[in-house]
Every structure is written in C-alpha cells, then in structure tokens.
Design a protein around this motif. Structure first.
Motif, short mmCIF file in Angstrom:
data_model
loop_
_atom_site.label_atom_id
_atom_site.label_comp_id
_atom_site.label_asym_id
_atom_site.label_seq_id
_atom_site.Cartn_x
_atom_site.Cartn_y
_atom_site.Cartn_z
N GLN A 56 46.23 150.26 55.59
CA GLN A 56 45.82 150.44 56.99
C GLN A 56 44.70 149.48 57.38
N ILE A 118 55.78 154.91 66.48
CA ILE A 118 55.10 153.88 65.70
C ILE A 118 54.76 154.51 64.36
N ASN A 120 53.65 153.91 60.12
CA ASN A 120 53.25 153.11 58.97
C ASN A 120 54.15 153.41 57.77
N SER A 145 55.71 149.50 60.87
CA SER A 145 54.69 148.50 60.52
C SER A 145 55.19 147.50 59.50
N PRO A 151 49.87 147.28 60.33
CA PRO A 151 49.95 148.74 60.43
C PRO A 151 49.01 149.29 61.51
N LYS A 152 49.24 150.54 61.90
CA LYS A 152 48.21 151.25 62.65
C LYS A 152 46.99 151.35 61.74
N ASP A 154 45.81 148.87 63.74
CA ASP A 154 45.70 147.54 64.35
C ASP A 154 46.26 147.56 65.78
N ILE A 157 50.01 146.32 66.78
CA ILE A 157 51.26 147.09 66.69
C ILE A 157 51.46 147.95 67.94
N SER A 182 44.44 156.35 61.73
CA SER A 182 45.47 155.39 62.13
C SER A 182 46.02 155.71 63.51
#
Length: 227
Positions: A56, A118, A120, A145, A151-152, A154, A157, A182
C-alpha cells in the motif's frame, strides 16, 4: 439521499465479499497433505500483514507480495511460491460468499447511480469472484491495483477510476470500504466522500475521519435510500 450521488465506489474484500483467508489457506494446503493450524495462520499473518503495508505504501509490487508471503512454505514443500499463491487465490474464489445485504444493496443502487470497485486484491480472485456471485454486471468499472500499477490509497488509482466513470464531480462520489488506511484515507485524498464499514474488530485511527460509518451493508442501504 440517492439523488446526492452520481457514483458509489466499493472496496471488495470484507466490504462486499466475505474474505476468510484462514479457510482458503486450509483448503489450499490440504492439497499438499498439510494440516494448516491456528499457529500456522498466525505465522503467515506475521509475514503477510507487513507485506500488505509495504504494498500500500508503494515499497513492493503485487507480485513481490504474492510470492514473498509463501517463500517459507515453498521451501518447506519444494513448491514454487507462485504456485502456492495461485492455489490460494483459486481456493478463495471457490469459497467466496457475498457479505449479508450485498446483493440487496447492489439491486437498490443498480440503474440509479454508477457503481464501481477499487480493490487492492488480486486479479485472479476478483474476476472469478464476480463471475461466481453473479455480481459482474452490476459494476460500471472494476479497477484492480495489480493491473493499474498503483494500490489504494494512492490518488492515481482513484483518478483512473473516476476517468472510467466519466469524471463526475468528486463531492458526488462516495467511497465505501473497511480499511481506513487504504479505502478511507485514499478516498479523502482524492476529494471523495467516504463511508467506513466498521466490522468492530479494530479502532479507527484518530487522523482518518470518514464522513459516515456503518456496521452492515443493510445500514448503508438505509442510509443511501432514505428520503
């Protein structure tokens, strides 16, 4: 309340789907005649959880996470870690169940707002699970991701997902997830409204403040559909 939203984005694991990693590991290792115990699971999580934090934070890749968590077992069983990881994801797809209220919530939202995921989590599991549960057609976007490369939490994404959804006004997008670091922090950083799915297993970090908090998907449905 639904009129307030253009899009609702969900996390997948432990938000829409039950994620019983212990059962998945037991199922996978049974194929190698290994009785996977509570202690084995504790040892696995001692390796796995820090790897997820590194992932993450962008310190390691999805592939590195998936192989490193099975390196020790791979050496013990003389099996490539990638093979063990693949077996684990397959087992998780086989035992997947939607969380209570998931189907009803998606029914209530379908056709009224755009819906996305969404996650990961990893491609093989996410796609198989949507097929098996019959949920695939509910979603306007499935963003993984591992495929996007970040990944979350971020922001990239989230930006990517919003572009797929037609770039709606961010204050009209709700991010729903169970992991504060996340899902909620990522949503906040992307300028979205956020809802934390609290399973009652951990406190919310003081610096992460969601707009809403629910303890079930039926509670979320009531919140979204009330007039």
């Amino acid at each position: 309340m639904l009129n307030d939203w253009d899009c609702i984005i969900f996390d997948a694991d432990d938000t829409l789907f039950h994620f019983d990693a212990y059962a998945g590991l037991q199922r996978m290792f049974a194929g190698y005649d290994v009785q996977f115990t509570d202690q084995d699971y504790a040892d696995y999580q001692a390796i796995n959880k820090p790897l997820w934090v590194d992932y993450q934070n962008g310190a390691i890749s999805a592939l590195q996470l998936q192989t490193r968590r099975f390196t020790g077992w791979g050496e013990k069983l003389s099996v490539a870690p990638e093979v063990l990881n693949s077996g684990f994801l397959n087992a998780m797809a086989e035992i997947c169940l939607p969380l209570p209220g998931a189907a009803r919530l998606l029914d209530a939202l379908h056709g009224k707002v755009k819906i996305a995921i969404i996650t990961n989590g990893f491609t093989a599991l996410q796609q198989a699970r949507l097929e098996r549960t019959g949920f695939r057609d509910y979603f306007d976007a499935l963003v993984i991701s591992e495929q996007v490369g970040v990944p979350k939490p971020d922001r990239a994404i989230f930006d990517h997902t919003l572009a797929l959804l037609g770039n709606p006004a961010r204050e009209r997008v709700l991010m729903v997830g169970d992991t504060p670091e996340s899902d909620i922090l990522g949503g906040i950083n992307a300028g979205l409204k956020t809802c934390w799915f609290d399973h009652g297993t951990r406190p919310l970090p003081e610096h992460i403040i969601p707009d809403w908090q629910v303890t079930s998907l039926s509670e979320l449905e009531n919140l979204l559909t009330q007039r």
